[in-house]
Motif scaffolding. Structure first.
Motif, PDB file in Angstrom:
ATOM      1  N   CYS A 109      30.896  31.711  33.053  1.00  0.00           N
ATOM      2  CA  CYS A 109      32.191  31.438  33.691  1.00  0.00           C
ATOM      3  C   CYS A 109      32.760  32.696  34.335  1.00  0.00           C
ATOM      4  O   CYS A 109      33.192  32.677  35.490  1.00  0.00           O
ATOM      5  CB  CYS A 109      33.165  30.873  32.666  1.00  0.00           C
ATOM      6  N   LEU A 110      32.751  33.809  33.611  1.00  0.00           N
ATOM      7  CA  LEU A 110      33.294  35.063  34.134  1.00  0.00           C
ATOM      8  C   LEU A 110      32.494  35.560  35.330  1.00  0.00           C
ATOM      9  O   LEU A 110      33.066  36.028  36.324  1.00  0.00           O
ATOM     10  CB  LEU A 110      33.312  36.129  33.035  1.00  0.00           C
ATOM     11  N   SER A 111      31.180  35.479  35.255  1.00  0.00           N
ATOM     12  CA  SER A 111      30.349  35.966  36.351  1.00  0.00           C
ATOM     13  C   SER A 111      30.515  35.124  37.612  1.00  0.00           C
ATOM     14  O   SER A 111      30.348  35.622  38.724  1.00  0.00           O
ATOM     15  CB  SER A 111      28.874  35.998  35.939  1.00  0.00           C
ATOM     16  N   GLU A 112      30.873  33.853  37.432  1.00  0.00           N
ATOM     17  CA  GLU A 112      31.060  32.970  38.590  1.00  0.00           C
ATOM     18  C   GLU A 112      32.375  33.218  39.315  1.00  0.00           C
ATOM     19  O   GLU A 112      32.462  33.037  40.533  1.00  0.00           O
ATOM     20  CB  GLU A 112      30.974  31.504  38.148  1.00  0.00           C
ATOM     21  N   VAL A 113      33.407  33.639  38.589  1.00  0.00           N
ATOM     22  CA  VAL A 113      34.711  33.859  39.233  1.00  0.00           C
ATOM     23  C   VAL A 113      34.932  35.324  39.598  1.00  0.00           C
ATOM     24  O   VAL A 113      35.911  35.665  40.254  1.00  0.00           O
ATOM     25  CB  VAL A 113      35.865  33.374  38.326  1.00  0.00           C
ATOM     26  N   ALA A 114      34.023  36.192  39.198  1.00  0.00           N
ATOM     27  CA  ALA A 114      34.170  37.627  39.462  1.00  0.00           C
ATOM     28  C   ALA A 114      33.757  37.959  40.889  1.00  0.00           C
ATOM     29  O   ALA A 114      33.099  37.169  41.569  1.00  0.00           O
ATOM     30  CB  ALA A 114      33.309  38.422  38.472  1.00  0.00           C
ATOM     31  N   THR A 115      34.142  39.153  41.333  1.00  0.00           N
ATOM     32  CA  THR A 115      33.651  39.658  42.613  1.00  0.00           C
ATOM     33  C   THR A 115      32.139  39.866  42.498  1.00  0.00           C
ATOM     34  O   THR A 115      31.580  39.894  41.395  1.00  0.00           O
ATOM     35  CB  THR A 115      34.314  40.994  42.972  1.00  0.00           C
ATOM     36  N   GLN A 116      31.486  40.058  43.629  1.00  0.00           N
ATOM     37  CA  GLN A 116      30.029  40.190  43.626  1.00  0.00           C
ATOM     38  C   GLN A 116      29.558  41.351  42.747  1.00  0.00           C
ATOM     39  O   GLN A 116      28.643  41.188  41.928  1.00  0.00           O
ATOM     40  CB  GLN A 116      29.515  40.379  45.052  1.00  0.00           C
ATOM     41  N   LYS A 117      30.188  42.512  42.894  1.00  0.00           N
ATOM     42  CA  LYS A 117      29.755  43.685  42.128  1.00  0.00           C
ATOM     43  C   LYS A 117      30.071  43.536  40.643  1.00  0.00           C
ATOM     44  O   LYS A 117      29.264  43.912  39.788  1.00  0.00           O
ATOM     45  CB  LYS A 117      30.401  44.959  42.680  1.00  0.00           C
ATOM     46  N   SER A 218      34.883  48.557  32.687  1.00  0.00           N
ATOM     47  CA  SER A 218      35.614  48.111  31.496  1.00  0.00           C
ATOM     48  C   SER A 218      36.970  47.530  31.860  1.00  0.00           C
ATOM     49  O   SER A 218      37.368  46.468  31.354  1.00  0.00           O
ATOM     50  CB  SER A 218      35.787  49.283  30.521  1.00  0.00           C
ATOM     51  N   GLN A 219      37.697  48.228  32.742  1.00  0.00           N
ATOM     52  CA  GLN A 219      39.027  47.765  33.151  1.00  0.00           C
ATOM     53  C   GLN A 219      38.960  46.434  33.887  1.00  0.00           C
ATOM     54  O   GLN A 219      39.725  45.508  33.591  1.00  0.00           O
ATOM     55  CB  GLN A 219      39.700  48.816  34.027  1.00  0.00           C
ATOM     56  N   GLN A 220      38.069  46.356  34.874  1.00  0.00           N
ATOM     57  CA  GLN A 220      37.975  45.135  35.677  1.00  0.00           C
ATOM     58  C   GLN A 220      37.519  43.950  34.834  1.00  0.00           C
ATOM     59  O   GLN A 220      37.991  42.821  35.016  1.00  0.00           O
ATOM     60  CB  GLN A 220      37.027  45.350  36.858  1.00  0.00           C
ATOM     61  N   PHE A 221      36.612  44.214  33.904  1.00  0.00           N
ATOM     62  CA  PHE A 221      36.144  43.126  33.040  1.00  0.00           C
ATOM     63  C   PHE A 221      37.279  42.601  32.159  1.00  0.00           C
ATOM     64  O   PHE A 221      37.473  41.387  32.037  1.00  0.00           O
ATOM     65  CB  PHE A 221      34.990  43.598  32.162  1.00  0.00           C
ATOM     66  N   SER A 222      38.035  43.505  31.544  1.00  0.00           N
ATOM     67  CA  SER A 222      39.118  43.086  30.663  1.00  0.00           C
ATOM     68  C   SER A 222      40.191  42.307  31.431  1.00  0.00           C
ATOM     69  O   SER A 222      40.708  41.293  30.946  1.00  0.00           O
ATOM     70  CB  SER A 222      39.742  44.302  29.979  1.00  0.00           C
ATOM     71  N   ARG A 223      40.523  42.780  32.633  1.00  0.00           N
ATOM     72  CA  ARG A 223      41.513  42.066  33.452  1.00  0.00           C
ATOM     73  C   ARG A 223      41.021  40.657  33.772  1.00  0.00           C
ATOM     74  O   ARG A 223      41.780  39.681  33.708  1.00  0.00           O
ATOM     75  CB  ARG A 223      41.774  42.830  34.755  1.00  0.00           C
TER      76      ARG A 223
END
Length: 281
Positions: A109-117, A218-223
């Protein structure tokens, strides 16, 4: 202190001794010693009189306020710096241990809604069991040599077709990690024309791929986790998922629990199954 070398490589009078090889460890030890010296000054203890009893007294003064991990950090640093044998001191502060591993469905789910990088960093960290900083240090095998240790020959058994890379992790340990073919192909698409030098928390390293790593990851993942689920256990939760899924896979291949735990311990660069067990909660 001997940065860049294995903490077991230093010899004094022909005998191997532990050295501080990591900048982060050095900073932690300096902080521990400073607080110990403050305690000595406050209690009129002469520095020339420091012995195991005084160190243990200092540790016991911390048991009500510090978690066990903090007490252990003080004991390890002061034992090394002063060359003392210090008894194990138990903290009285209760530590709430909560599960940190993300489920596979949550990672998808997270990888699908995240930016490409960010999506690629999430998938790579999960599949290879990487720390955030290791995403920044990943290199081809012909660029960095893995440290010479008694690695389990069964490492990465049962994983899909792929290839090995090398990362520099905690304590400066250089270890091989396994990247599946599809992720390796995607990783190479981020290859930098020329390596760049990066500094984070006074630690210098070479970055060869333009992928997210370190504090930014770490920051972008937590957000993203907070915005998606309303909570976050941190990017390290991906490494917890790696450990748990690998234990299950190795048991399916016929390995006993203890043997599987030791293999995964080496895959993660722990060398102590006690450290790896904490990833099972």
């Amino acid at each position: 202190v001997q940065h860049g070398n294995s903490r077991f490589d230093k010899k004094v009078k022909g005998e191997k001794v532990n050295v501080i090889s990591s900048v982060a460890t050095e900073k932690k030890y300096i902080g521990c010693v400073k607080r110990f010296y403050d305690y000595c000054k406050k209690n009129d203890i002469r520095f020339s009189k420091i012995d195991s009893e005084i160190v243990e007294r200092f540790l016991k003064s911390k048991v009500d306020d510090c978690a066990q991990k903090t007490i252990d950090g003080y004991r390890q640093s002061l034992s090394l710096v002063f060359g003392l044998e210090v008894d194990y001191i138990v903290s009285k502060k209760n530590s709430l241990l909560v599960p940190r591993a993300y489920r596979n469905s949550q990672i998808v789910c997270l990888s699908e809604v995240a930016t490409q990088k960010l999506s690629f960093a999430i998938r790579l960290a999960t599949a290879a069991g990487l720390r955030a900083v290791e995403l920044d240090t990943i290199s081809r095998e012909n660029e960095i040599c893995e440290d010479k240790r008694d690695w389990c020959v069964e490492r990465f058994e049962g994983m899909e077709a792929g290839e090995k890379y090398v990362v520099i992790g905690k304590g400066g340990l250089k270890r091989s990690v396994y990247v599946t073919d599809d992720l390796a192909t995607e990783l190479e698409s981020y290859r930098l024309p020329d390596p760049i030098r990066k500094t984070q928390r006074q630690i210098h390293y070479i970055k060869r791929y333009s992928i997210l790593g370190g504090h930014s990851f770490s920051q972008q993942f937590s957000r993203l986790s907070f915005s998606t689920f309303g909570w976050s256990t941190g990017a390290h939760g991906l490494r917890h998922q790696y450990a748990q899924s690998r234990i299950i896979k190795l048991q399916e291949l016929g390995y006993l629990w203890g043997d599987a735990l030791e293999i995964v311990s080496h895959e993660m660069g722990h060398f102590s199954t006690a450290n790896t067990i904490t990833y099972m909660r």
